[in-house]
Scaffold this motif. Sequence first.
Motif, PDB file in Angstrom:
ATOM      1  N   THR A 137      -5.977  11.960   1.410  1.00  0.00           N
ATOM      2  CA  THR A 137      -5.028  10.858   1.276  1.00  0.00           C
ATOM      3  C   THR A 137      -5.580   9.888   0.242  1.00  0.00           C
ATOM      4  N   ILE A 138      -4.779   9.616  -0.783  1.00  0.00           N
ATOM      5  CA  ILE A 138      -5.200   8.630  -1.789  1.00  0.00           C
ATOM      6  C   ILE A 138      -4.449   7.344  -1.507  1.00  0.00           C
ATOM      7  N   SER A 139      -5.192   6.280  -1.329  1.00  0.00           N
ATOM      8  CA  SER A 139      -4.548   4.983  -1.098  1.00  0.00           C
ATOM      9  C   SER A 139      -4.426   4.234  -2.431  1.00  0.00           C
ATOM     10  N   GLY A 196     -12.266   2.344   0.631  1.00  0.00           N
ATOM     11  CA  GLY A 196     -11.063   1.658   1.103  1.00  0.00           C
ATOM     12  C   GLY A 196     -10.361   2.515   2.136  1.00  0.00           C
ATOM     13  N   SER A 197      -9.048   2.735   1.931  1.00  0.00           N
ATOM     14  CA  SER A 197      -8.284   3.534   2.908  1.00  0.00           C
ATOM     15  C   SER A 197      -8.103   4.978   2.455  1.00  0.00           C
ATOM     16  N   SER A 198      -8.749   5.389   1.386  1.00  0.00           N
ATOM     17  CA  SER A 198      -8.611   6.784   0.949  1.00  0.00           C
ATOM     18  C   SER A 198      -9.534   7.675   1.768  1.00  0.00           C
ATOM     19  N   SER A 199      -9.075   8.884   2.027  1.00  0.00           N
ATOM     20  CA  SER A 199      -9.888   9.773   2.865  1.00  0.00           C
ATOM     21  C   SER A 199     -10.864  10.561   2.001  1.00  0.00           C
ATOM     22  N   GLU A 230       0.832  -1.193   0.000  1.00  0.00           N
ATOM     23  CA  GLU A 230       0.000   0.000   0.000  1.00  0.00           C
ATOM     24  C   GLU A 230       0.869   1.246   0.000  1.00  0.00           C
ATOM     25  N   ILE A 231       0.478   2.218  -0.821  1.00  0.00           N
ATOM     26  CA  ILE A 231       1.176   3.502  -0.855  1.00  0.00           C
ATOM     27  C   ILE A 231       0.118   4.568  -0.590  1.00  0.00           C
ATOM     28  N   SER A 232       0.434   5.522   0.293  1.00  0.00           N
ATOM     29  CA  SER A 232      -0.514   6.617   0.534  1.00  0.00           C
ATOM     30  C   SER A 232       0.074   7.902   0.006  1.00  0.00           C
TER      31      SER A 232
END
Length: 268
Positions: A15-17, A62-65, A5-7
């Motif tokens: 934040t884009i995951s 997902g993990s993106s804000s 994973e890269i943020s």
Amino acid sequence: MRIHEISLIAAAGNTISVKASGQGATVIFLHGFPLDHRMWLTQLNDMSDRFHCLAIELRGFGSSSLDGDYSIQDLAEDVEQVRKHLAPNQKLHLVGLSMGGYVALEYWRKYRQNLASLTLANTKPNADDEDAKQQRLQMADRVVREGSWPALQTMISRLIARDAVESSVGQQLTEMLQTASPSAVAAAQLAMANRQDFSQQLPLISSPCLVIAGSHDAITPAEATEQWAASLPNHRLRIIQSAGHLTPMESPEVFNATLVEFLSAQPL
Ligand code: MLT
């Protein structure tokens, strides 16, 4: 193959995951609504021996804000940020499914010079009519009041072909829908309701295009796809038999073979 994973920090402090695997020419995957990178797991695994695969999670998923409302154009800017950071000096292969396809078309509108190819899966170029917009506004209101699941669970039988509902694909889909946050669902509905029509631009897309449809897709039917794809000057069309709206999950072998064959035919 390891998926890592890269943020990245993009416009508006979001934040884009990005889930990444492999090495080679860069392929960016954009998921459909209201999913996340998990719909591309087979592609991230199976294509990593030949390609640098990047699955972007759209804002709020997902993990993106998520930092308030956005437009489909904003998501295209996020894609460009990812390209600049993770694939600088490279032309990219962009693959978008449904909502991801709307973003891919917007990316073409502004950044076509950065594209090596465009794959449009289970999507459409036209904007919503008034009725569809109203339904989106109602869903946006409803999920904020009731949470996502009551509204999203009714989508399962429309997203995948009937035979797949009880399978592991149905299970994976359910897990994604259960974790979609109400604010992400509402913001995506508003962004899609406000998206611009792209139909008139199709004849201008000279980038090589692969168009993929599922023979059992109830949301973006294969016949309608065949009609709009005919306006693309440089395209291949593949209709995947027995698959519904989520062809990469429902028929990963055919989807991946079709995509790899198309990408491999593009000049480096
Ligand atoms: C999707 O799969 O992304 C949705 O069907 C797109 C839409 O609601 O128009």
